[in-house]
Write a protein that holds these residues in place. Structure first.
Motif, PDB file in Angstrom:
ATOM      1  N   HIS A 128       0.812  -1.211   0.000  1.00 35.89           N
ATOM      2  CA  HIS A 128       0.000   0.000   0.000  1.00 35.89           C
ATOM      3  C   HIS A 128       0.854   1.274   0.000  1.00 35.89           C
ATOM      4  O   HIS A 128       0.416   2.318  -0.476  1.00 35.89           O
ATOM      5  CB  HIS A 128      -0.933  -0.026   1.210  1.00 35.89           C
ATOM      6  N   ASP A 129       2.075   1.210   0.513  1.00 36.67           N
ATOM      7  CA  ASP A 129       2.921   2.399   0.583  1.00 36.67           C
ATOM      8  C   ASP A 129       3.209   2.980  -0.798  1.00 36.67           C
ATOM      9  O   ASP A 129       3.508   4.164  -0.935  1.00 36.67           O
ATOM     10  CB  ASP A 129       4.260   2.061   1.258  1.00 36.67           C
ATOM     11  N   LEU A 130       3.131   2.126  -1.834  1.00 35.38           N
ATOM     12  CA  LEU A 130       3.448   2.589  -3.176  1.00 35.38           C
ATOM     13  C   LEU A 130       2.367   3.483  -3.754  1.00 35.38           C
ATOM     14  O   LEU A 130       2.622   4.261  -4.664  1.00 35.38           O
ATOM     15  CB  LEU A 130       3.621   1.384  -4.113  1.00 35.38           C
ATOM     16  N   GLY A 131       1.150   3.349  -3.262  1.00 35.05           N
ATOM     17  CA  GLY A 131       0.043   4.104  -3.841  1.00 35.05           C
ATOM     18  C   GLY A 131      -0.225   3.696  -5.279  1.00 35.05           C
ATOM     19  O   GLY A 131      -0.550   4.513  -6.122  1.00 35.05           O
ATOM     20  N   ASN A 181       9.582   0.951  -8.262  1.00 34.92           N
ATOM     21  CA  ASN A 181       9.012   1.245  -6.944  1.00 34.92           C
ATOM     22  C   ASN A 181       9.527   2.557  -6.353  1.00 34.92           C
ATOM     23  O   ASN A 181       8.786   3.278  -5.690  1.00 34.92           O
ATOM     24  CB  ASN A 181       9.298   0.104  -5.970  1.00 34.92           C
ATOM     25  N   ASP A 182      10.807   2.860  -6.613  1.00 31.89           N
ATOM     26  CA  ASP A 182      11.358   4.099  -6.074  1.00 31.89           C
ATOM     27  C   ASP A 182      10.637   5.299  -6.672  1.00 31.89           C
ATOM     28  O   ASP A 182      10.228   6.218  -5.960  1.00 31.89           O
ATOM     29  CB  ASP A 182      12.857   4.207  -6.398  1.00 31.89           C
ATOM     30  N   LEU A 183      10.474   5.270  -7.996  1.00 26.56           N
ATOM     31  CA  LEU A 183       9.831   6.389  -8.670  1.00 26.56           C
ATOM     32  C   LEU A 183       8.347   6.456  -8.279  1.00 26.56           C
ATOM     33  O   LEU A 183       7.786   7.532  -8.075  1.00 26.56           O
ATOM     34  CB  LEU A 183       9.970   6.230 -10.181  1.00 26.56           C
ATOM     35  N   GLN A 184       7.748   5.276  -8.170  1.00 31.92           N
ATOM     36  CA  GLN A 184       6.342   5.198  -7.777  1.00 31.92           C
ATOM     37  C   GLN A 184       6.159   5.851  -6.406  1.00 31.92           C
ATOM     38  O   GLN A 184       5.236   6.639  -6.199  1.00 31.92           O
ATOM     39  CB  GLN A 184       5.904   3.723  -7.754  1.00 31.92           C
TER      40      GLN A 184
END
Lengths: 604, 406
Positions: free
Chosen positions: A157-160, A244-247
């Protein structure tokens, strides 16, 4: 009277005949069942005692481009009561103490879920692991209580990333109508939205079957020896193009705003690097039983968290699509790179209406590239009048507006690209004026586009006119190791020549690097950025703020398109936000140290 | 009394014994997988019952048949008293007052009544001077049966009360009443069924009247037939309303077992599946899945034949049918050669009781007779019925041994 009387021998004979008839009937009955209907009844007898139980496969795991988890599975424990083994006055009070449910509620659930007295009736799904531990350790306290484990989806969920992950749920009646797959049945898990829906067939795997022998009362006696179980086949894993980093950077950049969307695409191949719809929701709540009140809360939220803004949010693209009109003008020969229109004095009169430029002091005379730099509305009004509604519509259409991008996610909206036919229908033939072309030329009016379409258009600009079809799945990894890499696919070419593209790209450069550029504040020493601001007029409130940026400008690797609802000017809100996302990308690419070092240098 | 044992009808005895032992084996299989040890002991208890039954059989064989002749009405009176008593002080089981309970032993007076009524009817028909086709002869012998039958119907136990009527008809026939009359006496039953549709009933009454006119059977008998038919036709709707729900359900379920597969039709469907899945050779002892997994209801009592059909197939079923055929064939032979009218009627009556239960029980398991709760003679689990049927065999064997006696 005695003429009917039978002799003793006659009566004896008649008795034998009666006997023979009775035996013949019974024999006939036996033959009918044991020979004629034998096959059919033998099958029924087998069906009687063998219960077919599905063996659920592991649903495929979804990772980002570097193999970091986006969607995985977690165990979920359901606690049940076997009615036949329940002890009155012991089971329910103890269970009530453990679960925090009162006994009447537990009784109600048992009654509702009872199939047979010997089969567990579920009481509560998804109980915490601590409760499972108590049930296991103190099983004597809970006579007749069992639990079983099933796999449920866990979304990072942290990724949105709900806008592309989607979520899963139980197969509904509508799903049954929609699909003809035999593997779907009421109550089984199915992808409802996003990737989970689009790739459901790959992710779900194949259900296996276990044959279990049961008694008439439903007692499970164990596996049926004569028929071995059919093992399940786990679902395929997906590796996405998402980073994931960019997300995370995108989602964090949106964090301070009410509503908006960000889409980041690699223009060289169409890979979707990040996509956020804001506000998001927690897809995990759909994996378990969703409480009625929570569902109602999400549905009635005025910020519409369930609206997938990048794919379904329809906004006027505003100044971001001024490049379509200018490109069209260049192609049609209406303008040249150096030609000018009447100077901009803060607006222009057309008929009985005065059309304002956003800059009330005016821009003076501008060439095409500088019109982009300063986003001069008056330049575009004059160009739009020359192109006309249909001329504009043609170029909008050729640039991908009004049709879906065919991103591999379900339910994408095509937006709206109005032409004269549309206006004839809407307002009546000759009931509308050429002034509509002026609105359309600055990306306003009836024109509606999704953030994804705008991003796609800029990808084309960044990639010498070649538009790759946006896609999110990079690789499909089958359960037995076989990998399918999805090759990038050219979707279409922008209808612009190299010269035209050079002018447009020069415009994008000037927006950041030019003297009067609307996003001058994004300029930095490390990498070159190009982009375009947009401010969408919103009759319902504050303007929507657009920005589409790309970097590095000489060979763009990333296009980031953002819209922030009701936030004001593109240059004030969306541009810094996109700058932040691009910075995150470039930092990662160049290495944090280098940037830190340069900054220290600059500071000194 | 010492008998010349070699002169006993050993074929008949052997057939009954064979059936009894097959029954013990099937009961063992039926409860082989039962949960409680108590249930698994059913076959041992059946063996004990068989021992009792053999003692009863030996006793009956050794007693002179005349004794039953002389004491017939006494036995009958005792039976009526017991039937009345069971309605008052009997132990209810599943809503029916059929049993006296003495500790672990349940005694059902209707089984005893079968022998008593048999003796009474046989005695009346054997010594009456009234001609065979005489309305008075019929009118006196019918109530002898009607009284106990009504008391049993009150328990309620429709199946057992029907046994009495079948026995009466068998004895009327054997004492010389032509089948033509029997059919006409039974004709109101046809009226009962056809009355549900006015056209069918009209056609039937027309045919009946033509038949009566053609045969010229005598005034009284003709009037009986017509009145009884009209009366039955008229009361059908009323009678249907009087039936208990479970009786209606049984009749409807019998007509269409599929209408309620989980409820009343369940037993019949499961029984047919059991027998049919057995095929020709069966699934083998202890290997019947219908039996083993509880799908077959009442499998050690009413549906014991289904266990046989499932585990031993058509061949096993044929063996049992053959043994019954031996009993019936011997019985008719014996009835035909007895010099005493009483003995002859006793044999025929005993055979008819066995025959009716045999037909109705197996017919039920095969799905073409309604569920009546009549056990299969010799084979089904149950003490009193075992003692009863061996006593009937005793009467037949005794009549045979003394065939020359008047």
């Amino acid at each position: 009277m005695d003429r009917f009387k039978l002799t003793l021998a006659g009566r004896e004979k008649l008795s034998y005949v009666t006997l023979a008839a009775v035996f013949l009937v019974l024999f006939g009955g036996l033959v009918r069942l044991q020979i004629v209907s034998h096959a059919e009844l033998a099958v029924q007898s087998e069906n009687n005692r063998i219960r077919v139980q599905p063996v659920f496969p592991r649903r495929g795991v979804v990772t980002d481009r570097e193999g970091r988890v986006i969607i995985e599975n977690r165990p979920s424990y359901t606690v049940s009561v076997v009615p036949a083994e329940e002890i009155a006055g012991v089971t329910l009070p103890e269970l009530s103490l453990l679960l925090g449910l009162d006994t009447t509620e537990i009784r109600r659930r048992i009654c509702k879920n009872t199939v047979s007295r010997y089969q567990p009736a579920s009481v509560k799904r998804d109980i915490p692991f601590e409760m499972v531990a108590i049930l296991e350790e103190q099983s004597d306290r809970f006579p007749g209580v069992t639990y079983h484990m099933e796999q449920v989806r866990r979304f990072n969920h942290d990724l949105g990333g709900e806008s592309f992950t989607g979520y899963v749920g139980e197969v509904s009646e509508e799903d049954m109508k929609r699909t003809d797959q035999v593997e779907y049945y009421l109550g089984s898990t199915i992808g409802k939205k996003g990737l989970e829906k689009q790739y459901d067939f790959l992710l779900r795997g194949r259900e296996g079957t276990a044959y279990i022998e049961v008694s008439a009362a439903g007692h499970i006696l164990g596996p049926y020896q004569e028929k071995p179980p059919v093992p399940s086949i786990p679902g395929a894993n997906l590796m996405l193009t998402i980073d994931n980093d960019l997300q995370t950077a995108c989602t964090q950049a949106l964090d301070t705003f009410c509503c908006g969307a960000v889409v980041a695409i690699d223009p060289r191949n169409g890979e979707l690097l990040a996509m956020t719809s804001w506000p998001g929701f927690d897809a995990n709540i759909f994996s378990s039983v969703i409480p009625e009140d929570l569902w109602e809360e999400i549905r009635s939220d005025s910020t519409h968290p369930l609206l997938n803004r990048p794919l379904n949010g329809l906004y006027p693209p505003a100044s971001t699509t001024k490049l379509v009109a200018i490109g069209g003008g260049l192609e049609e020969g209406i303008i040249t790179p150096n030609s000018v229109f009447k100077p901009c004095l803060g607006g222009m009169q057309f008929g009985n209406r005065y059309f304002r430029c956003w800059q009330s002091r005016g821009h003076g005379t501008t060439t095409a590239a500088h019109a982009i730099e300063q986003s001069c509305d008056v330049y575009l009004y004059q160009l739009g009048l020359k192109l006309g509604v249909d001329g504009l519509s043609k170029y909008y259409g050729l640039c991908g507006f009004g049709s879906i991008t065919e991103l591999d996610l379900p339910n994408e909206s095509p937006g709206l690209n109005p032409n004269s036919e549309y206006y004839d229908k809407r307002y009546g033939v000759n009931q509308w004026t050429r002034a509509l072309a002026m609105n359309n030329s600055i990306g306003q009016g009836e024109l509606l586009a999704t953030p994804l379409q705008v991003a796609q258009f800029f990808c084309g600009l960044a990639n010498d006119g070649v538009v790759y079809q946006p896609h999110i799945v990079k690789k499909i990894i089958q359960p037995f190791g076989e990998e399918t890499v999805l090759a990038p696919k050219v979707s279409f070419r922008l209808p612009f020549s190299e010269e035209t593209l050079d002018v447009l790209m020069e415009g994008l450069r000037l927006v950041v690097e030019g003297e009067h550029g609307t996003a001058r504040h994004l300029r930095n020493d490390l990498y070159s950025i190009g982009g375009k601001t947009g401010t969408a007029e919103n009759p319902h409130g504050e303007n929507h703020s657009w920005f589409v940026g790309m970097a590095p400008l000489d060979r763009p690797e990333i296009v980031v398109c953002a819209i922030i609802e009701n936030a004001g000017h593109g240059s004030d809100v969306a541009a810094p936000m996109v700058g932040q996302v691009i910075r995150a990308y470039m930092e990662k690419k160049l290495g944090l140290n280098q940037i830190a070092a340069t900054e220290t240098e600059a500071g000194e | 009394m010492i008998l010349n044992y070699s002169s006993l009808d050993w074929k008949l005895i052997g057939a009954a014994l064979g059936l009894s032992l097959i029954g013990v084996m099937l009961i063992m299989s039926a409860q082989h997988h039962a949960d409680s040890i108590y249930k698994q002991e059913y076959y041992l208890r059946q063996l004990l019952w068989l021992a009792f039954a053999l003692i009863a059989f030996a006793t009956v064989v050794h007693l002179p048949l005349k004794l039953f002749d002389f004491s017939a009405y006494l036995l009958y009176g005792l039976a009526i008293v017991l039937l009345l008593l069971v309605l008052v002080v009997g132990t209810p089981r599943m809503g029916a007052y059929r049993w006296f309970s003495f500790g672990p032993i349940n005694f059902s007076p209707s089984d005893f009544a079968k022998i008593a009524v048999l003796c009474a009817v046989a005695r009346f028909l054997a010594y009456t001077k009234l001609p065979v086709v005489n309305i008075r002869r019929l009118a006196i012998s019918a109530p002898i049966v009607l009284l106990p039958a009504m008391l049993i119907l009150k328990q309620p136990d429709l199946g057992t009360s029907l046994v009495f009527f079948v026995m009466l008809f068998a004895l009327w026939f054997w004492s010389g009443l032509s089948p033509t009359y029997l059919i006409l006496i039974l004709s109101p039953m046809v009226s009962l069924i056809t009355a549900s549709h006015w056209l069918a009933w009209s056609i039937y009454i027309g045919v009946l009247l033509a038949f009566l006119f053609y045969l010229r059977l005598g005034m009284l008998f003709g009037i009986y037939t017509v009145v009884a038919n009209l009366a039955f036709g008229a009361i059908t709707p009323f009678l249907w309303g009087r039936l208990a729900d479970y009786q209606k359900l049984r009749i409807l379920t019998f007509l269409d077992p599929g209408r309620d597969p989980r409820g009343a039709g369940y037993q019949i469907i499961q029984s047919k599946i059991a027998i049919g899945s057995g095929g020709i050779f069966g699934k083998g002892l202890f290997h019947g899945s219908q039996t083993r997994l509880d799908f077959l209801p009442e499998r050690h009592t009413d549906f014991i034949f289904s266990v046989l059909g499932e585990e031993f197939g058509l061949i096993g079923a044929m063996v049992v049918l053959f043994l019954f055929a031996v009993i019936f064939y011997r019985a008719v032979r014996i009835a035909a050669r007895c010099r005493s009218r009483f003995a002859s009627l006793i044999v025929m009556g005993a055979a008819s009781i066995i025959m009716f239960q045999f037909l109705v029980n197996i017919g039920m398991t095969l799905g073409f007779m309604p569920v009546t709760g009549l056990p299969l003679p010799f084979v089904s689990y149950g003490g009193t019925s075992m003692v009863l049927f061996w006593s009937l065999i005793g009467l037949i064997v005794s009549a045979d041994y003394r065939w020359q006696d008047y």
